[in-house]
Design a protein around this motif. Structure first.
Motif, PDB file in Angstrom:
ATOM      1  N   VAL A 157      31.456  49.242  41.138  1.00  0.00           N
ATOM      2  CA  VAL A 157      30.079  48.433  40.592  1.00  0.00           C
ATOM      3  C   VAL A 157      30.757  47.144  41.017  1.00  0.00           C
ATOM      4  CG1 VAL A 157      29.538  50.179  38.930  1.00  0.00           C
ATOM      5  CG2 VAL A 157      30.974  48.154  38.229  1.00  0.00           C
ATOM      6  N   GLU A 158      29.531  46.183  41.287  1.00  0.00           N
ATOM      7  CA  GLU A 158      29.688  44.800  41.293  1.00  0.00           C
ATOM      8  C   GLU A 158      29.188  44.116  40.009  1.00  0.00           C
ATOM      9  OE1 GLU A 158      27.957  40.950  43.754  1.00  0.00           O
ATOM     10  OE2 GLU A 158      27.192  42.968  44.523  1.00  0.00           O
ATOM     11  N   PHE A 159      29.889  43.213  39.360  1.00  0.00           N
ATOM     12  CA  PHE A 159      29.481  42.704  38.354  1.00  0.00           C
ATOM     13  C   PHE A 159      28.484  41.393  38.617  1.00  0.00           C
ATOM     14  CE2 PHE A 159      32.914  45.042  36.620  1.00  0.00           C
ATOM     15  CZ  PHE A 159      32.615  45.368  35.327  1.00  0.00           C
ATOM     16  N   THR A 160      27.535  41.438  38.362  1.00  0.00           N
ATOM     17  CA  THR A 160      26.313  40.364  38.869  1.00  0.00           C
ATOM     18  C   THR A 160      26.835  38.977  38.402  1.00  0.00           C
ATOM     19  OG1 THR A 160      24.629  40.935  37.266  1.00  0.00           O
ATOM     20  CG2 THR A 160      24.668  42.215  39.157  1.00  0.00           C
ATOM     21  N   ASN A 161      27.316  38.770  37.246  1.00  0.00           N
ATOM     22  CA  ASN A 161      27.580  37.502  36.548  1.00  0.00           C
ATOM     23  C   ASN A 161      28.590  36.629  37.623  1.00  0.00           C
ATOM     24  OD1 ASN A 161      29.719  39.052  35.655  1.00  0.00           O
ATOM     25  ND2 ASN A 161      30.249  37.821  34.305  1.00  0.00           N
ATOM     26  N   ASP A 162      29.638  37.474  38.172  1.00  0.00           N
ATOM     27  CA  ASP A 162      30.558  36.646  39.265  1.00  0.00           C
ATOM     28  C   ASP A 162      30.723  37.323  40.458  1.00  0.00           C
ATOM     29  OD1 ASP A 162      32.112  38.907  38.358  1.00  0.00           O
ATOM     30  OD2 ASP A 162      33.524  37.772  37.251  1.00  0.00           O
ATOM     31  N   GLY A 163      30.171  38.218  40.895  1.00  0.00           N
ATOM     32  CA  GLY A 163      30.323  39.019  41.969  1.00  0.00           C
ATOM     33  C   GLY A 163      31.536  39.941  42.143  1.00  0.00           C
ATOM     34  N   SER A 164      32.362  39.990  41.033  1.00  0.00           N
ATOM     35  CA  SER A 164      33.601  40.733  40.996  1.00  0.00           C
ATOM     36  C   SER A 164      33.177  42.346  41.182  1.00  0.00           C
ATOM     37  CB  SER A 164      34.488  40.384  39.870  1.00  0.00           C
ATOM     38  OG  SER A 164      33.935  40.864  38.425  1.00  0.00           O
ATOM     39  N   TRP A 165      34.036  42.953  41.629  1.00  0.00           N
ATOM     40  CA  TRP A 165      34.032  44.453  41.745  1.00  0.00           C
ATOM     41  C   TRP A 165      35.028  45.271  41.197  1.00  0.00           C
ATOM     42  CZ3 TRP A 165      31.839  47.013  46.643  1.00  0.00           C
ATOM     43  CH2 TRP A 165      30.683  46.046  47.352  1.00  0.00           C
ATOM     44  N   ALA A 166      34.680  46.270  40.561  1.00  0.00           N
ATOM     45  CA  ALA A 166      35.580  47.284  39.919  1.00  0.00           C
ATOM     46  C   ALA A 166      35.314  48.730  39.995  1.00  0.00           C
ATOM     47  CB  ALA A 166      36.011  46.669  38.498  1.00  0.00           C
ATOM     48  N   PRO A 167      35.936  49.602  39.892  1.00  0.00           N
ATOM     49  CA  PRO A 167      35.757  50.913  39.591  1.00  0.00           C
ATOM     50  C   PRO A 167      35.510  51.023  38.002  1.00  0.00           C
ATOM     51  CG  PRO A 167      38.022  50.808  40.444  1.00  0.00           C
ATOM     52  CD  PRO A 167      37.407  49.673  40.363  1.00  0.00           C
TER      53      PRO A 167
END
Length: 138
Positions: free
Chosen positions: A104-114
């Motif tokens: 997923v992409e966290f919309t607050n900072d653009g970071s990605w993580a499973p």
């Protein structure tokens, strides 16, 4: 196979499309109203019916101090280490598995993580929820 013959919805770039469901072994086939089609594995079709699919917008409980974060589902994780280990919220009451993880992409900072988005972690709303749970954005 109970959904064969029914209509489901899927979003592409924020636009919702209706699709008729059929099954041609080993794939579920979605035939959209605009004539396009998509083949899905059983696992991907199950996730679609549960609200998890590429482009889905969800809220994910990250634990303290962040609490709820908006995420956009990017792709199925499938154990790819290129995205790193499955991210777990602090104080998450149960472990994660690669089988139900999505990047997923966290919309607050653009970071990605499973993160693990299995159905048993889906909640109706944010009230009283624990870290590691998720809910669809309405």
């Amino acid at each position: 196979m109970a959904l064969v013959g029914t209509t489901v919805k899927q979003t592409f770039d924020g636009v919702w499309f209706d699709a008729k469901v059929s099954y041609v072994k080993p794939y579920y086939k979605l035939t959209f109203t605009d004539g396009d089609g998509q083949d899905m594995t059983s696992a991907d079709f199950r996730s679609l019916t549960e609200g998890v699919f590429e482009g889905a917008r969800l809220r994910y409980h990250c634990g303290v101090p962040w609490l709820w974060a908006d995420v956009v589902v990017q792709e199925r994780y499938e154990g790819r280490r290129t995205h790193g280990a499955i991210w777990e919220a602090d104080d998450q009451p149960y472990g994660s598995t690669a089988r139900d993880a999505w990047v997923v992409e966290f919309t607050n900072d653009g970071s990605w993580a499973p993160i693990d988005l299995r159905l048993t972690r889906k909640v109706v709303d944010e009230t009283g929820s624990v870290p590691g749970t998720w809910t669809p954005v309405k």
